[in-house]
Design a protein around this motif. Structure first.
Motif, PDB file in Angstrom:
ATOM      1  N   VAL A  41       0.841  -1.155   0.035  1.00 57.70           N
ATOM      2  CA  VAL A  41       0.079   0.255  -0.182  1.00 57.70           C
ATOM      3  C   VAL A  41       0.750   1.290  -0.009  1.00 57.70           C
ATOM      4  CG1 VAL A  41      -1.718   1.247   1.323  1.00 57.70           C
ATOM      5  CG2 VAL A  41      -1.769  -1.297   1.193  1.00 57.70           C
ATOM      6  N   ASP A  42       0.857   2.098  -1.003  1.00 58.56           N
ATOM      7  CA  ASP A  42       1.634   3.236  -1.064  1.00 58.56           C
ATOM      8  C   ASP A  42       0.938   4.482  -0.626  1.00 58.56           C
ATOM      9  OD1 ASP A  42       3.639   2.030  -2.378  1.00 58.56           O
ATOM     10  OD2 ASP A  42       2.824   2.163  -3.980  1.00 58.56           O
ATOM     11  N   GLY A  43      -0.636   4.491  -0.479  1.00 56.59           N
ATOM     12  CA  GLY A  43      -1.575   5.582   0.189  1.00 56.59           C
ATOM     13  C   GLY A  43      -2.842   5.170   0.518  1.00 56.59           C
ATOM     14  N   ARG A  44      -3.368   6.038   1.284  1.00 52.55           N
ATOM     15  CA  ARG A  44      -4.557   5.912   1.836  1.00 52.55           C
ATOM     16  C   ARG A  44      -5.539   7.083   1.885  1.00 52.55           C
ATOM     17  NH1 ARG A  44      -4.431   1.228   5.194  1.00 52.55           N
ATOM     18  NH2 ARG A  44      -2.321   0.068   5.122  1.00 52.55           N
ATOM     19  N   GLY A  45      -6.727   6.759   1.916  1.00 60.80           N
ATOM     20  CA  GLY A  45      -7.604   7.970   1.712  1.00 60.80           C
ATOM     21  C   GLY A  45      -9.070   7.434   2.478  1.00 60.80           C
ATOM     22  N   LYS A  46      -9.952   8.290   2.689  1.00 53.98           N
ATOM     23  CA  LYS A  46     -11.160   7.866   3.410  1.00 53.98           C
ATOM     24  C   LYS A  46     -12.468   8.453   2.463  1.00 53.98           C
ATOM     25  CE  LYS A  46     -10.449   6.084   7.404  1.00 53.98           C
ATOM     26  NZ  LYS A  46     -10.716   4.712   7.661  1.00 53.98           N
ATOM     27  N   LEU A  47     -13.201   7.568   2.030  1.00 51.44           N
ATOM     28  CA  LEU A  47     -14.674   7.982   1.435  1.00 51.44           C
ATOM     29  C   LEU A  47     -15.369   8.888   2.384  1.00 51.44           C
ATOM     30  CD1 LEU A  47     -13.668   5.447  -0.322  1.00 51.44           C
ATOM     31  CD2 LEU A  47     -16.104   5.007  -0.722  1.00 51.44           C
ATOM     32  N   ALA A  48     -16.214   9.784   1.891  1.00 49.63           N
ATOM     33  CA  ALA A  48     -16.984  11.031   2.594  1.00 49.63           C
ATOM     34  C   ALA A  48     -18.119  10.167   2.903  1.00 49.63           C
ATOM     35  CB  ALA A  48     -17.244  12.185   1.824  1.00 49.63           C
ATOM     36  N   VAL A  49     -18.666   9.336   2.138  1.00 56.18           N
ATOM     37  CA  VAL A  49     -19.912   8.489   2.272  1.00 56.18           C
ATOM     38  C   VAL A  49     -19.664   7.023   2.337  1.00 56.18           C
ATOM     39  CG1 VAL A  49     -22.420   8.531   1.239  1.00 56.18           C
ATOM     40  CG2 VAL A  49     -21.087  10.394   1.115  1.00 56.18           C
ATOM     41  N   LEU A  50     -20.364   6.362   3.418  1.00 56.36           N
ATOM     42  CA  LEU A  50     -20.192   4.938   3.608  1.00 56.36           C
ATOM     43  C   LEU A  50     -20.934   4.262   2.119  1.00 56.36           C
ATOM     44  CD1 LEU A  50     -19.294   2.598   5.360  1.00 56.36           C
ATOM     45  CD2 LEU A  50     -21.679   2.602   6.213  1.00 56.36           C
ATOM     46  N   PRO A  51     -20.191   3.475   1.479  1.00 54.84           N
ATOM     47  CA  PRO A  51     -20.921   2.611   0.238  1.00 54.84           C
ATOM     48  C   PRO A  51     -22.002   1.714   1.024  1.00 54.84           C
ATOM     49  CG  PRO A  51     -18.726   2.516   0.260  1.00 54.84           C
ATOM     50  CD  PRO A  51     -19.010   3.059   1.614  1.00 54.84           C
ATOM     51  N   ASN A  52     -22.880   1.345   0.079  1.00 54.25           N
ATOM     52  CA  ASN A  52     -24.108   0.337   0.443  1.00 54.25           C
ATOM     53  C   ASN A  52     -23.328  -0.929   0.787  1.00 54.25           C
ATOM     54  OD1 ASN A  52     -25.793   2.510  -0.079  1.00 54.25           O
ATOM     55  ND2 ASN A  52     -26.665   1.636  -1.859  1.00 54.25           N
ATOM     56  N   GLU A  53     -22.546  -1.569   0.183  1.00 55.49           N
ATOM     57  CA  GLU A  53     -21.806  -2.856   0.132  1.00 55.49           C
ATOM     58  C   GLU A  53     -21.170  -3.151   1.277  1.00 55.49           C
ATOM     59  OE1 GLU A  53     -23.072  -1.571  -3.965  1.00 55.49           O
ATOM     60  OE2 GLU A  53     -21.665  -0.682  -2.573  1.00 55.49           O
ATOM     61  N   THR A  54     -20.484  -2.095   2.110  1.00 55.47           N
ATOM     62  CA  THR A  54     -19.558  -2.564   3.163  1.00 55.47           C
ATOM     63  C   THR A  54     -19.725  -1.360   4.202  1.00 55.47           C
ATOM     64  OG1 THR A  54     -17.224  -2.720   3.475  1.00 55.47           O
ATOM     65  CG2 THR A  54     -17.819  -1.008   1.709  1.00 55.47           C
ATOM     66  N   GLU A  55     -19.205  -1.852   5.412  1.00 58.48           N
ATOM     67  CA  GLU A  55     -19.064  -1.031   6.581  1.00 58.48           C
ATOM     68  C   GLU A  55     -17.652  -0.189   6.738  1.00 58.48           C
ATOM     69  OE1 GLU A  55     -21.602  -0.349   8.819  1.00 58.48           O
ATOM     70  OE2 GLU A  55     -22.788  -1.336   7.494  1.00 58.48           O
ATOM     71  N   SER A  56     -17.002  -0.328   5.312  1.00 58.51           N
ATOM     72  CA  SER A  56     -15.798   0.533   5.317  1.00 58.51           C
ATOM     73  C   SER A  56     -15.736   1.636   4.427  1.00 58.51           C
ATOM     74  CB  SER A  56     -14.551  -0.522   4.678  1.00 58.51           C
ATOM     75  OG  SER A  56     -13.380   0.109   4.757  1.00 58.51           O
ATOM     76  N   THR A  57     -15.054   2.738   4.999  1.00 53.64           N
ATOM     77  CA  THR A  57     -14.730   3.845   3.989  1.00 53.64           C
ATOM     78  C   THR A  57     -13.244   3.873   3.681  1.00 53.64           C
ATOM     79  OG1 THR A  57     -14.498   5.470   6.167  1.00 53.64           O
ATOM     80  CG2 THR A  57     -16.522   5.074   5.058  1.00 53.64           C
ATOM     81  N   THR A  58     -12.399   2.769   3.857  1.00 53.98           N
ATOM     82  CA  THR A  58     -11.116   2.858   3.592  1.00 53.98           C
ATOM     83  C   THR A  58     -10.939   2.933   2.024  1.00 53.98           C
ATOM     84  OG1 THR A  58     -10.531   1.797   5.620  1.00 53.98           O
ATOM     85  CG2 THR A  58      -8.791   1.640   3.978  1.00 53.98           C
ATOM     86  N   ALA A  59     -10.005   3.818   1.591  1.00 53.79           N
ATOM     87  CA  ALA A  59      -9.535   3.680   0.188  1.00 53.79           C
ATOM     88  C   ALA A  59      -8.221   3.629   0.297  1.00 53.79           C
ATOM     89  CB  ALA A  59      -9.949   4.808  -0.620  1.00 53.79           C
ATOM     90  N   LEU A  60      -7.477   2.534  -0.697  1.00 55.37           N
ATOM     91  CA  LEU A  60      -6.128   2.351  -0.775  1.00 55.37           C
ATOM     92  C   LEU A  60      -5.686   2.629  -2.153  1.00 55.37           C
ATOM     93  CD1 LEU A  60      -6.009  -1.126   1.138  1.00 55.37           C
ATOM     94  CD2 LEU A  60      -5.709   1.000   2.030  1.00 55.37           C
TER      95      LEU A  60
END
Length: 390
Positions: free
Chosen positions: A276-295
């Motif tokens: 993993v070279d970078g990380r971010g966070k989604l502003a809105v929780l997706p329908n399909e998951t409880e995670s907002t993690t972006a890699l």
């Protein structure tokens, strides 16, 4: 501390070399390093060129500050040195009179001007309030609050910091007023989010800002000054310079490529980063998951392979990432890679769908093609941003 002082010594030597005979340097530090840095500055600039230690008293001993078994820290230090003491520029500054002092101006003349009377050598003189500049600025500054502080007893407050270590604009403007004139050249070799640069622009000074972070350059050009045409050096401006950065400084290329993705920050650890070279966070929780993690992962040169794509997809599964971005130099056309992308499925944010696994390239960036992204949070402020090219 020894490593830090070595790091600073190299840079302070260069600051001393570049400084004009009329110039000054202000070094901001805390209680852990100020005494070591004072000795270092004496060695480089000379003890005779020490101007003063300024105590920036920025807070009040209340709330969360009051924890711990020690007095509450409410100040930092500014070590101020001249290139040549006596030749240095100093514009005297003043602070407003206190309310108790203003009560002495109890008289009003026929023109409506307030004044006080003073006896000098047996004669009575009038001191007019509108001709009195205020109290000469001392070495303790208690009228400029830290950005993250709340309104309190300070005459001047700035509330709501955006970025770590961000300094109040008032602090930098005072420093520029004291030690420079309009059209003078100001250098901030650790410019970060660009407070010094914004202050220099407001005060009509010329400026140079340096930072190791490509994100800092983007921030200054797009938020601080709203001018993308400001020349920047050391970061890629086309495919040829991107290839050169990959060849010369591959880790810096990774950091730069990651920060082309809105809402992402590069890892501070670049070896053994687990793919993993970078990380971010989604502003809105997706329908399909409880995670907002972006890699994100960035690949330069000839390092792209289907195996590395599969490895990144595996890391996304392990970290339960909502979405991932695989950044390459040129667009990915491999059928097996595109099949993997399709098999990873999609995520739904609001009424829009996004591929869970995404390819994007440096070539896309220079051609002005945005990555397909849901709304992201600014990694420093937590505020929602939308995809845009820096």
């Amino acid at each position: 501390m020894l490593a830090y002082l070595t790091y600073m010594a190299e840079r302070l030597e260069e600051m001393h070399r570049l400084l004009k005979p009329t110039g000054c340097v202000y070094l901001h530090c805390n209680q852990f390093a100020s005494h070591y840095l004072k000795i270092l500055m004496d060695a480089i600039f000379g003890p005779k060129n020490f101007i003063n230690e300024i105590i920036w008293n920025y807070g009040t001993p209340s709330g969360g500050r009051a924890g711990g078994k020690k007095p509450v820290k409410t100040h930092d230090c500014l070590l101020v040195y001249a290139k040549k003491y006596g030749a240095h520029l100093y514009n005297k500054q003043f602070t407003p009179y206190s309310d108790s002092y203003l009560k002495w101006f109890r008289h009003t003349d026929d023109d409506g001007r307030q004044y006080r009377t003073r006896s000098r050598k047996g004669n009575i003189h009038r001191q007019y309030l509108d001709e009195s500049p205020g109290n000469p600025l001392s070495t303790v500054w208690s009228d400029i609050m830290q950005n993250y502080g709340k309104s309190g007893w300070f005459p001047t407050t700035q509330v709501g910091t955006k970025y770590p270590t961000e300094k109040p604009l008032d602090l930098l403007e005072r420093i520029l007023d004291m030690s420079s004139n309009p059209d003078d050249l100001v250098l901030d070799p650790f410019c970060g989010c660009g407070t010094t640069i914004e202050a220099a622009k407001r005060k009509k000074r010329r400026w140079i800002g340096i930072d190791i972070s490509a994100f800092a350059v983007d921030l200054v050009r797009n938020e601080r000054l709203m001018d993308k045409d400001i020349p920047a050096y050391g970061i890629p401006t086309d495919m040829a310079s991107a290839h050169k950065l990959v060849s010369d400084r591959p880790f810096e290329f990774e950091s730069w490529a990651i920060t082309r993705l809105p809402g992402f920050v590069p890892n501070t650890k670049q070896r053994g980063d687990g793919g993993v070279d970078g990380r971010g966070k989604l502003a809105v929780l997706p329908n399909e998951t409880e995670s907002t993690t972006a890699l994100a992962q960035a690949k330069g040169g000839k390092t792209f392979s289907i195996d590395s794509v599969r490895a990144f997809a595996s890391v996304m599964d392990q970290e339960n990432a909502a979405i991932g971005y695989y950044v390459t130099m040129k667009p990915v056309t491999s059928p097996s890679a595109l099949t993997l992308k399709a098999n990873m499925g999609k995520v739904t944010v609001g009424v829009s769908q996004y591929p869970k696994f995404n390819f994007w390239s440096v070539s896309d960036y220079f051609e002005g093609n945005l990555p397909h992204m849901p709304p992201m949070n600014n990694p420093y402020t937590g505020e929602q941003i939308h995809a845009t090219l820096f």
